[in-house]
Design a protein around this motif. Structure first.
Motif, PDB file in Angstrom:
ATOM      1  N   THR A  92       0.824  -1.206   0.000  1.00  0.00           N
ATOM      2  CA  THR A  92       0.000   0.000   0.000  1.00  0.00           C
ATOM      3  C   THR A  92       0.853   1.249   0.000  1.00  0.00           C
ATOM      4  OG1 THR A  92      -0.041   0.043   2.389  1.00  0.00           O
ATOM      5  CG2 THR A  92      -1.847  -1.108   1.315  1.00  0.00           C
ATOM      6  N   ALA A  93       2.096   1.154   0.380  1.00  0.00           N
ATOM      7  CA  ALA A  93       2.868   2.379   0.558  1.00  0.00           C
ATOM      8  C   ALA A  93       4.350   2.087   0.427  1.00  0.00           C
ATOM      9  CB  ALA A  93       2.556   3.000   1.925  1.00  0.00           C
ATOM     10  N   CYS A  94       5.150   3.106   0.772  1.00  0.00           N
ATOM     11  CA  CYS A  94       6.590   3.033   0.513  1.00  0.00           C
ATOM     12  C   CYS A  94       7.294   1.932   1.305  1.00  0.00           C
ATOM     13  CB  CYS A  94       7.248   4.381   0.738  1.00  0.00           C
ATOM     14  SG  CYS A  94       6.415   5.466   1.884  1.00  0.00           S
ATOM     15  N   CYS A  95       6.717   1.459   2.406  1.00  0.00           N
ATOM     16  CA  CYS A  95       7.323   0.339   3.122  1.00  0.00           C
ATOM     17  C   CYS A  95       7.476  -0.867   2.201  1.00  0.00           C
ATOM     18  CB  CYS A  95       6.463  -0.066   4.317  1.00  0.00           C
ATOM     19  SG  CYS A  95       6.843   0.830   5.819  1.00  0.00           S
ATOM     20  N   GLY A  96       6.653  -0.923   1.158  1.00  0.00           N
ATOM     21  CA  GLY A  96       6.717  -2.035   0.209  1.00  0.00           C
ATOM     22  C   GLY A  96       8.093  -2.169  -0.411  1.00  0.00           C
ATOM     23  N   VAL A 126       1.312  -5.954   6.265  1.00  0.00           N
ATOM     24  CA  VAL A 126       0.741  -4.649   5.907  1.00  0.00           C
ATOM     25  C   VAL A 126       1.898  -3.669   5.812  1.00  0.00           C
ATOM     26  CG1 VAL A 126      -0.838  -2.814   6.585  1.00  0.00           C
ATOM     27  CG2 VAL A 126      -1.403  -5.187   7.090  1.00  0.00           C
ATOM     28  N   GLU A 127       2.090  -3.140   4.630  1.00  0.00           N
ATOM     29  CA  GLU A 127       3.300  -2.343   4.386  1.00  0.00           C
ATOM     30  C   GLU A 127       2.984  -0.863   4.492  1.00  0.00           C
ATOM     31  OE1 GLU A 127       4.278  -4.153   0.612  1.00  0.00           O
ATOM     32  OE2 GLU A 127       3.696  -5.974   1.642  1.00  0.00           O
ATOM     33  N   GLY A 128       2.867  -0.395   5.713  1.00  0.00           N
ATOM     34  CA  GLY A 128       2.708   1.035   5.923  1.00  0.00           C
ATOM     35  C   GLY A 128       1.274   1.500   5.980  1.00  0.00           C
ATOM     36  N   ALA A 129       1.011   2.594   5.284  1.00  0.00           N
ATOM     37  CA  ALA A 129      -0.254   3.308   5.450  1.00  0.00           C
ATOM     38  C   ALA A 129      -1.446   2.510   4.940  1.00  0.00           C
ATOM     39  CB  ALA A 129      -0.163   4.637   4.702  1.00  0.00           C
ATOM     40  N   ILE A 130      -2.527   2.523   5.734  1.00  0.00           N
ATOM     41  CA  ILE A 130      -3.802   1.971   5.270  1.00  0.00           C
ATOM     42  C   ILE A 130      -4.813   3.107   5.290  1.00  0.00           C
ATOM     43  CG2 ILE A 130      -5.721   0.430   5.898  1.00  0.00           C
ATOM     44  CD1 ILE A 130      -3.518  -1.130   4.642  1.00  0.00           C
ATOM     45  N   MET A 175       4.034  -3.472   9.302  1.00  0.00           N
ATOM     46  CA  MET A 175       5.341  -2.813   9.336  1.00  0.00           C
ATOM     47  C   MET A 175       5.181  -1.321   9.060  1.00  0.00           C
ATOM     48  SD  MET A 175       7.161  -4.105   5.767  1.00  0.00           S
ATOM     49  CE  MET A 175       8.639  -3.126   5.912  1.00  0.00           C
ATOM     50  N   GLY A 176       5.983  -0.529   9.763  1.00  0.00           N
ATOM     51  CA  GLY A 176       6.013   0.912   9.478  1.00  0.00           C
ATOM     52  C   GLY A 176       5.200   1.736  10.441  1.00  0.00           C
ATOM     53  N   ALA A 177       5.695   2.959  10.652  1.00  0.00           N
ATOM     54  CA  ALA A 177       5.042   3.883  11.579  1.00  0.00           C
ATOM     55  C   ALA A 177       3.614   4.208  11.139  1.00  0.00           C
ATOM     56  CB  ALA A 177       5.859   5.166  11.672  1.00  0.00           C
ATOM     57  N   CYS A 178       3.377   4.223   9.849  1.00  0.00           N
ATOM     58  CA  CYS A 178       2.034   4.573   9.356  1.00  0.00           C
ATOM     59  C   CYS A 178       0.998   3.562   9.832  1.00  0.00           C
ATOM     60  CB  CYS A 178       2.022   4.625   7.830  1.00  0.00           C
ATOM     61  SG  CYS A 178       3.000   5.947   7.177  1.00  0.00           S
ATOM     62  N   GLY A 179       1.370   2.283   9.836  1.00  0.00           N
ATOM     63  CA  GLY A 179       0.430   1.242  10.241  1.00  0.00           C
ATOM     64  C   GLY A 179       0.230   1.197  11.751  1.00  0.00           C
ATOM     65  N   GLY A 185       1.904   7.353  11.446  1.00  0.00           N
ATOM     66  CA  GLY A 185       3.176   7.817  10.918  1.00  0.00           C
ATOM     67  C   GLY A 185       3.130   9.285  10.531  1.00  0.00           C
ATOM     68  N   LEU A 186       3.694   9.614   9.386  1.00  0.00           N
ATOM     69  CA  LEU A 186       3.721  11.016   9.011  1.00  0.00           C
ATOM     70  C   LEU A 186       2.354  11.513   8.566  1.00  0.00           C
ATOM     71  CD1 LEU A 186       5.322  11.802   5.595  1.00  0.00           C
ATOM     72  CD2 LEU A 186       5.079   9.464   6.283  1.00  0.00           C
ATOM     73  N   PHE A 187       1.404  10.593   8.402  1.00  0.00           N
ATOM     74  CA  PHE A 187       0.028  11.019   8.101  1.00  0.00           C
ATOM     75  C   PHE A 187      -0.824  10.975   9.367  1.00  0.00           C
ATOM     76  CE2 PHE A 187       1.690   8.350   4.607  1.00  0.00           C
ATOM     77  CZ  PHE A 187       1.916   9.351   3.679  1.00  0.00           C
ATOM     78  N   PRO A 191       8.118  -1.374  14.166  1.00  0.00           N
ATOM     79  CA  PRO A 191       8.206   0.085  14.036  1.00  0.00           C
ATOM     80  C   PRO A 191       9.319   0.509  13.077  1.00  0.00           C
ATOM     81  CG  PRO A 191       9.178  -0.628  16.098  1.00  0.00           C
ATOM     82  CD  PRO A 191       8.673  -1.862  15.421  1.00  0.00           C
ATOM     83  N   GLY A 192       9.260   1.779  12.683  1.00  0.00           N
ATOM     84  CA  GLY A 192      10.290   2.336  11.799  1.00  0.00           C
ATOM     85  C   GLY A 192       9.651   3.050  10.633  1.00  0.00           C
ATOM     86  N   CYS A 193      10.417   3.899   9.987  1.00  0.00           N
ATOM     87  CA  CYS A 193       9.877   4.616   8.832  1.00  0.00           C
ATOM     88  C   CYS A 193      10.969   4.809   7.786  1.00  0.00           C
ATOM     89  CB  CYS A 193       9.305   5.966   9.235  1.00  0.00           C
ATOM     90  SG  CYS A 193       8.677   6.910   7.816  1.00  0.00           S
ATOM     91  N   PRO A 194      11.149   3.877   6.897  1.00  0.00           N
ATOM     92  CA  PRO A 194      10.555   2.535   6.934  1.00  0.00           C
ATOM     93  C   PRO A 194      11.402   1.631   7.823  1.00  0.00           C
ATOM     94  CG  PRO A 194      11.904   2.765   4.979  1.00  0.00           C
ATOM     95  CD  PRO A 194      12.005   4.072   5.713  1.00  0.00           C
ATOM     96  N   PRO A 195      10.822   0.511   8.276  1.00  0.00           N
ATOM     97  CA  PRO A 195      11.647  -0.459   8.997  1.00  0.00           C
ATOM     98  C   PRO A 195      12.684  -1.028   8.030  1.00  0.00           C
ATOM     99  CG  PRO A 195       9.314  -0.948   9.249  1.00  0.00           C
ATOM    100  CD  PRO A 195       9.419   0.085   8.186  1.00  0.00           C
TER     101      PRO A 195
HETATM  102  S1  SF4 Z   1       6.174   4.073   7.657  1.00  0.00           S
HETATM  103 FE1  SF4 Z   1       7.390   5.478   6.401  1.00  0.00          FE
HETATM  104  S2  SF4 Z   1       8.133   4.168   4.747  1.00  0.00           S
HETATM  105 FE2  SF4 Z   1       6.439   3.086   5.698  1.00  0.00          FE
HETATM  106  S3  SF4 Z   1       4.613   3.637   4.539  1.00  0.00           S
HETATM  107 FE3  SF4 Z   1       4.786   5.089   6.229  1.00  0.00          FE
HETATM  108  S4  SF4 Z   1       5.920   6.813   5.360  1.00  0.00           S
HETATM  109 FE4  SF4 Z   1       6.239   5.096   3.992  1.00  0.00          FE
END
Ligand code: SF4
Length: 350
Positions: A32-36, A68-72, A96-100, A104-106, A126-130
């Protein structure tokens, strides 16, 4: 059937089944997002995730793990749930990821949904991205969880009430400080060593009727102009070798009753200008959000202007698409990225 499942799970075959499950994790592709990108990294030749018994697979019905790769978003929440429901048991979810985890940044995005509100999550990374190492470690942890029996291996679907009666979604906390009149500046000067930039600034000052020309970083220059002057400034930039518009951006500043419309120019044809981005921007009154389109002069601006029109309602006069929705579905409420856009009721999963 239940007795048979209990026998396989808890009888003499139990450890063998757990062992088999542990080393046969097939994560479904749900990018779904950059964690991919980090997921791809983890399973590419460098880290080779397959060596720990997990291999990405394309079809939900033959997989047993969602990463789940990040933002949903609201839209993707439904897809996540449907994918999860299609998977056979036992099945697991790693986020995975702060968004999930928390957005995260959203974090205060109107469209964000926590994956844990939609499916039962076994593991958060956790992590952005992990990093790929973190993801592989998460998979190893899940494998340990399967062996100790902690993971959900029931053939009965866990009940997750999604309709009335479900746990109300807790909205993200507001930032620690909220200014009622935030100053939005896109031309904050920055001291950098950039001789070529100094020369470029001189040239821009000589050629463009600008209110200000500012170096905002290495290879970054912001030029403030009157809104009606944007096409003329664009022509001058084209003559200097800037051959494309990289980005069109609108910033909503309701406390000053204005939008800031930005065009970012760069060059593919002049070597020295390739890393440079010149931002031509102008203030546009909120009650008359109109600027002249650059789509005919710079074709790459066309799609970007349509996008900004749909999101903010700024009219790009002369753009052939302006006036009708291009990106958003016809029944979407108007101008969802304006700061005063009112959120609808939470109805993202049916
Ligand atoms: S946690 Fe960071 S890398 Fe992962 S989807 Fe969110 S913004 Fe992108």
């Amino acid at each position: 059937m239940d007795e048979f499942i209990d026998f396989v799970r808890g009888g003499p075959l139990g450890p063998i089944k757990k062992w088999g499950t542990r080393w046969s994790l097939w994560p479904v592709h749900l990018v779904t997002a950059c964690c991919g990108a980090e997921l791809a990294h983890a399973f590419a030749c460098g880290y080779d995730g397959e060596r720990i018994g997990a291999l990405n697979y394309g079809i939900a019905r033959q997989t047993n793990l969602i990463i789940v790769e990040g933002a949903i978003t609201r839209k993707m929440a439904r897809v996540l749930r449907i994918t999860w429901e299609q998977m056979p048991d036992p099945k697991f979810v790693i986020v995975m990821g702060a968004c999930g985890l928390q957005g995260g940044l959203f974090w205060n995005g109107y469209h964000m949904v926590k994956p844990s509100d939609v499916v039962p999550v076994d593991f958060f990374i956790p992590g952005c991205p992990p990093t790929p190492e973190a993801l592989l470690r998460g998979i190893r942890q899940l494998q340990d969880k399967i062996i100790t029996g902690e993971a959900k291996t029931s053939a009965t679907f866990p009940e997750i009430p999604l309709e009335p009666g479900r746990k109300p979604r807790v909205l993200p906390k507001s930032p620690k400080k909220v200014s009622k009149a935030p100053a939005v500046l896109v031309n904050v000067p920055k001291q950098v060593e950039w001789d070529f930039g100094e020369k470029l600034v001189e040239e821009l000052r000589a050629k463009i009727e600008a209110k200000s020309v500012t170096i905002t970083g290495k290879n970054r220059i912001a030029v403030k102009v009157e809104r009606d002057y944007i096409p003329k400034a664009a022509l001058k930039l084209r003559d200097m070798g800037f051959d494309h518009v990289k980005n069109v951006n609108v910033v909503d500043v309701p406390n000053e009753d204005k939008f800031i419309v930005e065009y970012h120019f760069s060059s593919y044809s002049v070597k020295e200008l390739m890393p440079v981005i010149v931002n031509i921007f102008a203030d546009v009154p909120r009650d008359e959000p109109r600027v002249k389109s650059l789509a005919k002069m710079f074709p790459s601006a066309d799609y970007l202007e349509r996008e900004m029109h749909d999101f903010f309602g700024v009219v790009f006069e002369g753009n052939p698409w302006t006036g009708r929705k291009f990106l958003l579905a016809p029944d979407t409420p108007e101008y969802p990225l304006r700061k005063d856009f009112k959120l609808e009721e939470e109805v993202y999963v049916r």
